[in-house]
Design an enzyme around this catalytic site. Structure first.
Site, short mmCIF file in Angstrom:
data_model
loop_
_atom_site.label_atom_id
_atom_site.label_comp_id
_atom_site.label_asym_id
_atom_site.label_seq_id
_atom_site.Cartn_x
_atom_site.Cartn_y
_atom_site.Cartn_z
CG HIS A 36 -14.43 -9.50 4.94
ND1 HIS A 36 -14.96 -11.01 5.63
CD2 HIS A 36 -12.51 -9.77 5.91
CE1 HIS A 36 -13.36 -12.00 5.98
NE2 HIS A 36 -12.45 -11.35 6.07
CE1 TYR A 61 10.78 -38.77 -12.87
CE2 TYR A 61 12.74 -38.87 -13.71
CZ TYR A 61 11.80 -39.28 -13.47
OH TYR A 61 12.26 -40.46 -12.40
CB SER A 89 13.05 -41.47 -8.37
OG SER A 89 11.87 -41.19 -8.26
CG MET A 93 -2.58 -6.87 9.77
SD MET A 93 -0.80 -6.88 8.85
CE MET A 93 -1.21 -7.03 7.18
CB CYS A 133 8.78 -40.81 -7.68
SG CYS A 133 9.53 -41.41 -6.61
N GLY A 138 -8.44 -7.48 5.17
CA GLY A 138 -8.95 -7.63 6.41
C GLY A 138 -8.51 -8.66 7.33
NE ARG A 149 -6.21 -4.39 -1.95
CZ ARG A 149 -6.48 -4.82 -1.33
NH1 ARG A 149 -5.95 -4.33 0.05
NH2 ARG A 149 -8.11 -4.93 -1.13
CE LYS A 157 -3.81 -0.64 2.28
NZ LYS A 157 -4.50 -0.43 3.91
NE ARG A 194 -7.39 2.74 4.89
CZ ARG A 194 -8.02 4.39 4.33
NH1 ARG A 194 -6.69 5.34 4.83
NH2 ARG A 194 -9.32 4.76 4.69
#
Length: 912
Positions: free
Chosen positions: A490, A885, A798, A114, A865, A112, A376, A32, A103
């Site tokens: 909210h 992978y 693996s 804080m 895996c 919402g 934001r 903010k 704020r």
């Protein structure tokens, strides 16, 4: 010795087209504060103010209140003075008072979670001065009423004492409104508001034993400290944990000159989005209220109106309101304040182009002047996230790499959940209509209290309106339904951030928390009753509705294709059945990284043969039982191979200890004895013999195959015969046989010898051959350390990161839940190592294993895996290690694909 305090800047000013900071300073100024500074610099009309940095929050947590206030006192005083000079007012003045807002502002959006205090600086004297200055008594006392209510709740702890009790201030207000016979806050007179202020202050003193501070500076320091405290409040901690945000980030505090949307009919407040946060559609949208302050819009106390005429018409259609009623009762901002709307539209366009991202903005109109309070990057659903990224790519606002980096991989999970079956939906009974606050489908049982959501496996949280205290319940619920609130309430904003289906503003709902009932058109629904929500249309249905699996189409398919262009890691899936294999393949899996053969033994007809094998007292008896299992295993493998035609399939030989397959309850032991025609005593003796003190470190994995080589022979035969059978049908398949739990090279050699000997025997019997590989799962720390020895004979590695983590930490994965939350809460661990790879410990072993293995065998194929195969941070680490992978569950394949692309893009950026 005197301690010299480090001199550094802790307070950054903004406003009047100047600012100390900019948008790149989010870590220091919070999102903010950084954006307020940036908007000031580019000429957006922002009320002047200043930001106390996130570092001060960290200092506060170490030093306490008095020392922290002393650190910033002079900087804050100078910054407040600057605001007053710009606004032509004086903080604390009894004739021309400057009023401010306080704020929170973390580096990431935490809607919402804080605390906020508005109208700070008002007291019994300055309220009269404000009334005189503005010529508007009602406005002044309405602002004072709001301040007392917010300061009392945020700073002085005036909260409901039980879940049945409503907010104590709201209770007083509802009592007065009922006595006066009015419904809306805006119907309260000046005298009513004065009465509210008196009764609010009286309630504060009665409950807390303290009086509301009259000194504006005491008010300011109280609010600043309250914001710092809210960083460690229950709801903020839960939100951080849910999203994986570190506790040491802290929050900034933003202090800003007040501008007022509650000064009359030419004033108002609202929230808007540059694109649709639910669908991603490129349509400016939002909500506003006339004669209101910002909290009114998100709190859901009054149902807000739509900013655009198009949005208003859409809302009217959903609410089944005629166009005449809509224009008269719910006009859009575009219609009633066209010049303000035009200015707002131009600003939102400028901001989206400037930030090159969808923006969520808050604004206030004070006596016909527009102020932007915040912008934001907007929270959005998974579907909107993908569409916005692809649309902005096509609009040339961002490039391909940026489009991929805009995607939060875990939010793709929202697109992979079932949706309502259209045929079932046609026959469903709609019972009410609300606003489609967050798309998706949800079926569950009604729960009215957030802390009771876990009563049911599938719960729909039903509330008059939600508040930040409902966060945990919202997270655990399948869907959220509120009677009040709009698309920016909210409930709506938080649900979209979570990817939860949500319907808000369903005005037909009459909810009674005490009786736990919901009444719609005279019909009563109780806790536990089933309802269904369509978050895409706002329709609420009675009962359950059937669902169907989602498909990878549209922008989702496009971004997956784009991710494949950039990633270097291949993505496989973990699959134990042909159905699972097919799901993974349809989501883009390039093979199977893990087939757990033990999962094939638990079906009714198979478990008997498995138990017969276990209970056998001789090799001959075991082979006889294994002969029964052979065709079953072979058939399973054939189905998996056919589903994965042309790709590699890694099959792990039997891994768990045998005690998992035998019955432990007396009744089931009797059944087994009867089925196998043996004595109960013999069954009980065998079960007792299989019992181990630490079975996960006992007789399992390759140790089973070495003790009972006939098990390895049967499984190898099933694999090789299945590969030959499908190859004769034209299916291309190269099975990879994985030996589990190897800790010595001798263990691997012993099992490989059995595998190769059995394969050659099958080749001779069938007079044909198929290619196959033999490798191992690296899941014992010692295996990583002797990887060079194993790699001389293994064709692939693996990493089984689940067991490797267990053995490296000495934590039981099944029992860690007893202490893991405490470890995370006390910051003993930064993250759950079973969810994301511990790169310092487990990761070091992996690095050693990869390095030593490739040193002796440069062509060694390596992957992972474990469950970490679907975790974005772990995938990035695997990419850094140069693995071939990662393998994950079928529904996480798209997440892995995008994560692998992001890892490659980040690596390229680091190396350039």
């Amino acid at each position: 010795m005197e301690v010299i305090q480090e001199i550094k800047k802790r307070v950054y000013s903004f406003g009047d087209r100047e600012a100390d900071g900019n948008a790149t300073m989010k870590n220091l100024l919070g999102g903010k504060g950084a954006n307020l500074a940036e908007m000031s610099k580019i000429g957006i009309p922002v009320p002047p103010g200043f930001t106390i940095t996130t570092e001060v929050c960290t200092e506060y947590n170490k030093l306490g209140q008095e020392a922290t206030v002393n650190l910033i006192r002079e900087e804050v005083r100078e910054s407040v003075k600057r605001i007053g000079e710009i606004m032509g007012a004086d903080f604390g003045s009894s004739s021309n008072p400057l009023l401010i807002s306080v704020r929170s502002g973390a580096r990431v959006s935490m809607p919402g979670m804080m605390d906020t205090v508005l109208n700070l600086g008002l007291n019994d004297v300055t309220v009269e001065a404000l009334a005189k200055l503005t010529g508007n008594d009602r406005f002044a006392w309405d602002s004072y009423r709001r301040f007392v209510q917010m300061y009392g709740g945020v700073v002085m702890g005036m909260k409901p004492e039980s879940k049945e009790e409503i907010d104590p201030f709201e209770a007083i207000m509802e009592e007065i409104k009922e006595d006066k016979g009015i419904e809306l806050d805006t119907d309260l007179t000046t005298e009513d508001l004065k009465t509210l202020v008196f009764r609010f202050k009286e309630a504060i003193t009665k409950r807390t034993g303290n009086t509301l501070p009259q000194d504006p500076w005491e008010q300011l320091w109280g609010a600043v400290i309250a914001v710092f405290n809210s960083w460690n409040g229950d709801r903020a901690v839960y939100y951080r944990t849910m999203n994986g945000y570190p506790a040491d980030w802290g929050t900034a505090v933003n202090v800003q000159a007040m501008v007022y949307g509650n000064m009359g009919e030419n004033s108002g407040t609202g929230v808007c989005f540059t694109r649709d946060a639910g669908t991603g559609e490129n349509v400016f949208n939002g909500e506003y209220l006339i004669n209101a302050q910002g909290e009114d819009v998100v709190a859901g106390v009054r149902t807000p109106q739509q900013i655009t005429k198009l949005g208003s018409e859409r809302w009217a259609e959903l609410a089944q309101v005629t166009e005449e009623v809509r224009r008269e009762t719910y006009p859009s901002l575009e219609e009633i304040m066209p010049s303000i709307y035009k200015e707002l539209f131009e600003i939102q366009r400028r901001l989206e182009i400037h930030y090159r991202n969808m923006q969520d903005m808050e604004f206030t109109i004070q006596n016909g002047k527009l102020w932007i309070l915040q912008t934001r990057d907007g929270k959005r659903t998974g579907a909107a996230m993908v569409k916005i990224a692809m649309d902005m790519l096509k609009e040339r606002l961002i490039n391909e790499q940026e489009a991929l980096l805009r995607v939060e991989p875990v939010k793709l999970d929202e697109l992979l959940h079932p949706i309502f079956d259209l045929t079932a939906l046609k026959s469903a009974t709609a019972i009410a209509q609300g606003l489609p606050a967050s798309p998706g489908a949800a079926t569950g049982q009604i729960v009215f209290h957030s802390d009771e959501v876990e009563k049911f496996k599938h719960a729909i949280l039903v509330r008059v309106e939600t508040s930040p205290e409902d966060l945990e319940g919202m997270h655990r619920a399948k869907g959220i339904l509120t009677a009040r609130g709009g698309m920016t309430s909210h409930a709506a904003v938080v649900a979209r951030g979570m990817g939860k289906c949500c319907i808000s503003g369903a005005g037909a709902l009459k909810i009674n928390y005490k009786t736990r009932t919901m009444v719609i058109d005279g019909r009563e629904f109780h806790e536990g009753d089933w309802i269904s929500l369509n978050g895409s249309t706002g329709n609420i249905y009675e009962g359950k509705i059937a669902t169907k699996e989602p498909e990878l189409t549209g922008e989702f398919a496009e971004i997956m294709k784009l991710s494949d262009k950039y990633r270097t890691l291949k993505i496989r899936t973990n699959a134990d059945t042909p159905a699972d294999a097919l799901v993974g393949r349809n989501f883009g899996a390039q093979g199977i990284g893990l087939t757990r053969t033990e999962h094939m033994f638990f079906e009714v007809d198979r478990i008997k043969a498995m138990r017969e094998m276990i209970l056998a007292s001789s090799t001959k008896g075991r082979k006889r039982a294994l002969d029964k299992l052979l065709p079953m295993q072979r058939s399973d493998f054939e189905g998996i191979f056919e589903a994965m035609d042309g790709t590699a399939v890694t099959i792990r030989l039997l891994d768990p200890p045998l005690h998992e397959f035998v019955p432990h309850q007396l009744a089931h032991q009797k059944e087994l004895a009867e089925d196998l025609h043996v004595s109960l005593e013999m069954v009980k003796a065998k079960v007792a013999d299989l019992e181990e003190f630490n079975p996960m470190l006992g007789h399992r994995g390759c140790r089973l195959g070495i003790t009972y080589p006939e098990i390895t022979e049967m499984q190898t035969r099933a694999i090789i015969e299945a590969a030959i059978n499908v190859s004769e049908k034209g299916v291309q398949m190269k099975p990879e046989i994985m030996v589990p739990l190897v800790g010595t090279i001798e263990e691997f050699r012993a099992q490989k010898e059995v595998i190769d000997k059995t394969a050659e025997l099958v080749f001779a019997e069938r007079n044909t051959k198929v290619e196959y590989k033999v490798g191992t799962m690296i899941e014992i720390p010692r295996a990583a350390l002797i990887a060079d020895q194993i790699a001389n004979e293994a064709q692939f590695f693996s990493f089984g990161t689940n067991d490797l983590t267990q053995m490296t930490y000495g934590y039981s994965r099944d029992d860690a839940g007893k202490f893991m939350p405490i470890y995370l809460d006390k910051n003993i661990l930064k993250a759950d190592p079973f969810e994301t790879i511990d790169q310092k410990g487990v990761g070091t072993l992996m690095r050693i294993g990869v390095g030593r293995g490739r040193e002796v065998n440069p062509w060694l194929k390596i992957g992972i895996c474990g469950e970490h195969g679907g975790d974005p941070a772990s995938i990035e680490f695997c990419n850094q290690l140069g693995m071939d992978y990662v393998s994950c569950s079928p529904f996480r394949v798209p997440i892995a694909r995008i994560s692998a692309a992001q890892a490659a893009i980040k690596a390229q950026a680091r190396n350039s």
